[in-house]
Scaffold this active site. Structure first.
Site, mmCIF file in Angstrom:
data_model
loop_
_atom_site.group_PDB
_atom_site.id
_atom_site.type_symbol
_atom_site.label_atom_id
_atom_site.label_comp_id
_atom_site.label_asym_id
_atom_site.label_seq_id
_atom_site.Cartn_x
_atom_site.Cartn_y
_atom_site.Cartn_z
ATOM 1 N N GLY A 49 -46.284 76.896 18.739
ATOM 2 C CA GLY A 49 -45.113 76.084 19.108
ATOM 3 C C GLY A 49 -43.890 76.962 19.245
ATOM 4 O O GLY A 49 -43.351 77.452 18.252
ATOM 5 N N ALA A 50 -43.474 77.187 20.501
ATOM 6 C CA ALA A 50 -42.329 78.076 20.772
ATOM 7 C C ALA A 50 -41.113 77.245 21.159
ATOM 8 O O ALA A 50 -40.497 77.462 22.187
ATOM 9 C CB ALA A 50 -42.692 79.056 21.895
ATOM 10 N N ASN A 90 -44.278 69.899 18.319
ATOM 11 C CA ASN A 90 -43.477 68.672 18.276
ATOM 12 C C ASN A 90 -44.256 67.519 17.644
ATOM 13 O O ASN A 90 -45.477 67.428 17.792
ATOM 14 C CB ASN A 90 -42.952 68.296 19.667
ATOM 15 N N CYS A 147 -34.396 64.744 15.786
ATOM 16 C CA CYS A 147 -34.925 64.559 14.424
ATOM 17 C C CYS A 147 -34.559 63.250 13.739
ATOM 18 O O CYS A 147 -35.438 62.553 13.245
ATOM 19 C CB CYS A 147 -34.478 65.727 13.547
HETATM 20 P P1 NAD Z 1 -40.087 71.491 20.677
HETATM 21 O O1 NAD Z 1 -40.558 70.345 21.481
HETATM 22 O O2 NAD Z 1 -38.843 72.204 21.067
HETATM 23 O O3 NAD Z 1 -41.238 72.595 20.579
HETATM 24 C C1 NAD Z 1 -42.562 72.301 20.296
HETATM 25 C C2 NAD Z 1 -43.453 73.227 21.130
HETATM 26 O O4 NAD Z 1 -44.805 73.062 20.714
HETATM 27 C C3 NAD Z 1 -43.429 72.945 22.633
HETATM 28 O O5 NAD Z 1 -43.027 74.107 23.331
HETATM 29 C C4 NAD Z 1 -44.870 72.544 22.960
HETATM 30 O O6 NAD Z 1 -45.309 73.002 24.236
HETATM 31 C C5 NAD Z 1 -45.633 73.230 21.860
HETATM 32 N N1 NAD Z 1 -46.952 72.644 21.605
HETATM 33 C C6 NAD Z 1 -47.276 71.336 21.452
HETATM 34 N N2 NAD Z 1 -48.583 71.211 21.213
HETATM 35 C C7 NAD Z 1 -49.111 72.452 21.221
HETATM 36 C C8 NAD Z 1 -50.424 72.959 21.016
HETATM 37 N N3 NAD Z 1 -51.434 72.147 20.747
HETATM 38 N N4 NAD Z 1 -50.602 74.290 21.097
HETATM 39 C C9 NAD Z 1 -49.573 75.121 21.357
HETATM 40 N N5 NAD Z 1 -48.305 74.699 21.549
HETATM 41 C C10 NAD Z 1 -48.077 73.371 21.473
HETATM 42 O O7 NAD Z 1 -39.953 70.935 19.187
HETATM 43 P P2 NAD Z 1 -38.974 71.483 18.034
HETATM 44 O O8 NAD Z 1 -37.624 70.903 18.209
HETATM 45 O O9 NAD Z 1 -39.148 72.953 17.913
HETATM 46 O O10 NAD Z 1 -39.612 70.759 16.774
HETATM 47 C C11 NAD Z 1 -40.843 71.188 16.240
HETATM 48 C C12 NAD Z 1 -41.036 70.507 14.897
HETATM 49 O O11 NAD Z 1 -40.004 70.927 13.998
HETATM 50 C C13 NAD Z 1 -40.947 68.983 14.945
HETATM 51 O O12 NAD Z 1 -41.873 68.461 14.023
HETATM 52 C C14 NAD Z 1 -39.538 68.694 14.496
HETATM 53 O O13 NAD Z 1 -39.414 67.446 13.881
HETATM 54 C C15 NAD Z 1 -39.299 69.790 13.474
HETATM 55 N N6 NAD Z 1 -37.896 70.169 13.304
HETATM 56 C C16 NAD Z 1 -37.057 70.259 14.375
HETATM 57 C C17 NAD Z 1 -35.736 70.658 14.170
HETATM 58 C C18 NAD Z 1 -34.779 70.753 15.316
HETATM 59 O O14 NAD Z 1 -33.577 70.862 15.064
HETATM 60 N N7 NAD Z 1 -35.217 70.710 16.550
HETATM 61 C C19 NAD Z 1 -35.293 70.989 12.903
HETATM 62 C C20 NAD Z 1 -36.184 70.910 11.847
HETATM 63 C C21 NAD Z 1 -37.486 70.506 12.054
HETATM 64 C C1 UDX Z 2 -30.681 67.709 11.726
HETATM 65 C C2 UDX Z 2 -30.459 68.171 10.282
HETATM 66 O O1 UDX Z 2 -29.069 68.420 10.066
HETATM 67 C C3 UDX Z 2 -31.269 69.420 10.006
HETATM 68 O O2 UDX Z 2 -31.138 69.792 8.638
HETATM 69 C C4 UDX Z 2 -32.725 69.136 10.322
HETATM 70 O O3 UDX Z 2 -33.503 70.302 10.107
HETATM 71 C C5 UDX Z 2 -32.882 68.671 11.753
HETATM 72 O O4 UDX Z 2 -32.062 67.511 11.978
HETATM 73 P P1 UDX Z 2 -29.754 68.452 14.087
HETATM 74 O O5 UDX Z 2 -30.274 67.133 14.540
HETATM 75 O O6 UDX Z 2 -30.130 69.670 14.833
HETATM 76 O O7 UDX Z 2 -30.171 68.718 12.569
HETATM 77 O O8 UDX Z 2 -28.142 68.399 14.077
HETATM 78 P P2 UDX Z 2 -27.080 67.718 13.094
HETATM 79 O O9 UDX Z 2 -25.989 68.678 12.887
HETATM 80 O O10 UDX Z 2 -27.695 67.155 11.884
HETATM 81 O O11 UDX Z 2 -26.507 66.536 13.979
HETATM 82 C C6 UDX Z 2 -27.286 65.392 14.306
HETATM 83 C C7 UDX Z 2 -26.432 64.368 15.000
HETATM 84 O O12 UDX Z 2 -25.496 63.804 14.104
HETATM 85 C C8 UDX Z 2 -25.607 64.945 16.164
HETATM 86 O O13 UDX Z 2 -25.613 64.032 17.225
HETATM 87 C C9 UDX Z 2 -24.232 65.076 15.560
HETATM 88 O O14 UDX Z 2 -23.227 65.021 16.527
HETATM 89 C C10 UDX Z 2 -24.207 63.867 14.637
HETATM 90 N N1 UDX Z 2 -23.250 63.988 13.536
HETATM 91 C C11 UDX Z 2 -23.402 64.970 12.612
HETATM 92 C C12 UDX Z 2 -22.215 63.061 13.428
HETATM 93 O O15 UDX Z 2 -22.085 62.161 14.248
HETATM 94 N N2 UDX Z 2 -21.353 63.168 12.372
HETATM 95 C C13 UDX Z 2 -21.472 64.134 11.416
HETATM 96 O O16 UDX Z 2 -20.659 64.150 10.494
HETATM 97 C C14 UDX Z 2 -22.524 65.067 11.549
#
Ligand code: NAD
Ligand code: UDX
Length: 484
Positions: free
Chosen positions: A36-37, A115, A301
């Site tokens: 997952g990149a 994802n 998220c």
């Molecule tokens: P993303 O959609 O940006 O990336 C996921 C990647 O996984 C995609 O590029 C997809 O092609 C790849 N993928 C899916 N199935 C696959 C497979 N079978 N083999 C290889 N690659 C595969 O998602 P993300 O934002 O990086 O989130 C990933 C996880 O981390 C989620 O569970 C999310 O809830 C969690 N998370 C996200 C955030 C955030 O801020 N985005 C923060 C904390 C946790």
């Molecule tokens: C969130 C969590 O903060 C992070 O710890 C977790 O790993 C992934 O989900 P993210 O969704 O990337 O991170 O951004 P975040 O800064 O939490 O903001 C989420 C949403 O809330 C945004 O739309 C932001 O604008 C909104 N927000 C945040 C508010 O409206 N008010 C605030 O005071 C803070």
């Protein structure tokens, strides 16, 4: 091979000694694979590679285009500081590849960072997390690995007890290999990912309480310990770790819905929500963060994880708990709707054919991510009322806006959407400006110039309380913030 039976008979002290001194006995860490990149896999592995020069890290994905972008000058994820780190370690000890099986085979540790979106079909549709990508990873690992020991780390956010399913899939499909499944949820926020990764509040690692489980946990600890002090690394059982991630996001989202609910009360009473937030947040028991009233929270998220928590609570027979957390989402939906309605009402109850400049489309500043952005919902509501939208965001491409709005590529113009590269062009001849993302550059705009080129009366709806409303009013704008 160490004799585990005699190992288990050792005293606790002996065990501790063994784990500390001989941590790499079970798992000699040399090679990490991350499946997952995405927004998490890319930045997280870049930082791990940078802090652990002796470990080779390979990030793999089924999406060849994404991998090509990670290997190019224009990375698929915009994050302050990310380019520099990737450039410093890429092709040294950080690699991006589509050769998934090869990377799995070579790895001692496999992070699963795919994802886990909300399910859109079948049982739990609209609420449960879709674990098909996680399960596919487990099946792929099992089909490729038939000997040796590997640690599988859940980096994705998943429902509590997912590790159980992963273990079952691995056990049923792999012939001779031994797996330890751990949970190491990621807490980074987009827009500050690198700072969050380099200086995390905590690292959470959950694992089995067996000797092998503990050894695996300590292996992962040793990776983070290269830059995170030990007292910030929490180790728990698997289920606490899995559940804590959902709960952390639910608590953060709850604070935003709480202050957004109060923003409506402020508008009815002439209280100012930012002043209320300041006064309330000064109580050290409450704290000042995540009290910024807004047009509603977005991102990939919060909503997904809240829905998942609601679903899990129902699944475990706790409807009151489910209802409690569901209200956080309902309040967010209401806040987004309320903002759109405010625009329509203020523009004399019709936006039909009126040009509205949308400044900001990403779900927050400093990211190019638009997933679940409040802007999507507000734009859709305005389009429903047949407004003409001119959208500007510093980091979101036109194509992405059109896709996020669910339009076909050539449908945008037809349905009244144009995406432009300049905020002044967006506002030219517009009836209103709506600020939907708190990009710093919006604070520095020449509002007199914007005003001069707009239809009068000219409106500003500041959905982020970013601007000085009184200054805008002095220029001549009809200006509205949130909760004021
Ligand atoms: P993303 O959609 O940006 O990336 C996921 C990647 O996984 C995609 O590029 C997809 O092609 C790849 N993928 C899916 N199935 C696959 C497979 N079978 N083999 C290889 N690659 C595969 O998602 P993300 O934002 O990086 O989130 C990933 C996880 O981390 C989620 O569970 C999310 O809830 C969690 N998370 C996200 C955030 C955030 O801020 N985005 C923060 C904390 C946790
Ligand atoms: C969130 C969590 O903060 C992070 O710890 C977790 O790993 C992934 O989900 P993210 O969704 O990337 O991170 O951004 P975040 O800064 O939490 O903001 C989420 C949403 O809330 C945004 O739309 C932001 O604008 C909104 N927000 C945040 C508010 O409206 N008010 C605030 O005071 C803070």
């Amino acid at each position: 091979m160490r004799d585990l039976d005699s190992f288990e008979q050792n005293s606790h002290q002996d065990l501790k000694f063994l784990f500390v001194v001989d941590i790499n006995y079970f798992y000699k860490i040399m090679n990490i694979c991350c499946i997952g990149a995405g927004y998490v896999g890319g930045p997280t592995m870049a930082v791990i590679a940078k802090k652990n020069p002796s470990i080779e890290v390979t990030v793999v994905d089924i999406n060849a285009e994404r991998i090509a972008q990670w290997n190019s000058d224009v990375l698929p994820v915009f994050e302050p500081g990310l380019d520099e780190i990737v450039k410093s370690v890429r092709d040294k000890n950080l690699f991006f590849s589509t050769k998934i099986d090869e990377a799995i085979l070579k790895a001692d540790i496999i992070f699963v960072s795919v994802n886990t979106p909300t399910k859109t079909y079948g049982v739990g549709a609209g609420r449960a997390a879709d674990l098909k990508f996680v399960e596919l990873c487990a099946r792929r690992i099992a089909s490729v690995v038939d000997q040796g020991k590997k640690i599988i780390v859940e980096k994705s956010t998943i429902p509590v007890r997912t590790a159980e399913s992963i273990k079952a899939v691995l056990a049923a499909n792999s012939s001779g290999a031994e797996f330890q499944v751990l949970s190491n949820p990621e807490f980074l926020a987009e827009g500050t990912a690198i700072a969050d990764l380099e200086n995390p509040d905590r690292i959470l690692i959950g694992g089995d309480t067996t000797p092998e489980g503990k050894a695996a946990v300590e292996t992962i600890v040793s990776i983070y310990e290269k830059w995170v002090s030990r007292d910030r690394i929490l180790t728990t059982n698997l289920w606490s770790s899995e559940l804590s991630k959902l709960v952390a996001n639910a608590f953060l989202a709850q604070r935003i819905s709480s202050i957004n609910s109060i923003s409506a009360l402020c508008e009815a009473t002439e209280a100012e929500v930012d002043e209320v937030a300041l006064a309330v947040g000064r109580d050290s028991r409450i704290g000042p963060k995540f009290l910024k009233a807004s047009v509603g929270f977005g991102g990939s998220c919060f909503q997904k994880d809240l829905l998942n928590l609601v679903y899990l609570s129902e699944h475990f027979g706790l409807p009151e708990v489910a209802e409690y957390w569901d209200q956080v989402i309902k309040m967010n939906d209401w806040q987004k709707k309320r903002y759109g309605q405010k625009i329509i009402q203020s523009l004399f109850n019709t936006v039909f054919d009126k040009k509205i400049a949308i400044l900001g489309f990403a779900f927050k500043k400093d990211t190019n991510d638009t997933r679940e952005s409040a802007a999507i919902y507000i734009c859709k509501d305005l389009l429903e009322e047949q407004a003409q939208l001119s959208i500007y965001d510093p980091k979101v491409e036109g194509e992405q806006v059109i896709e996020a709005l669910g339009l076909q590529e050539d449908e945008g113009n037809l349905l009244g959407v144009s995406v432009v590269n300049d905020p002044y062009e967006a506002a030219k001849d517009a009836h209103a400006i709506a600020i939907l993302t708190e990009w710093d550059e919006f604070k520095a705009l020449d509002f007199q110039r914007l005003y001069d080129n707009m239809v009068k009366p000219a409106f500003v709806f500041d959905g982020r309380n970013l601007l000085d409303i009184n200054r805008l009013r002095k220029i001549g704008f009809e200006a509205y913030g949130i909760g004021k």
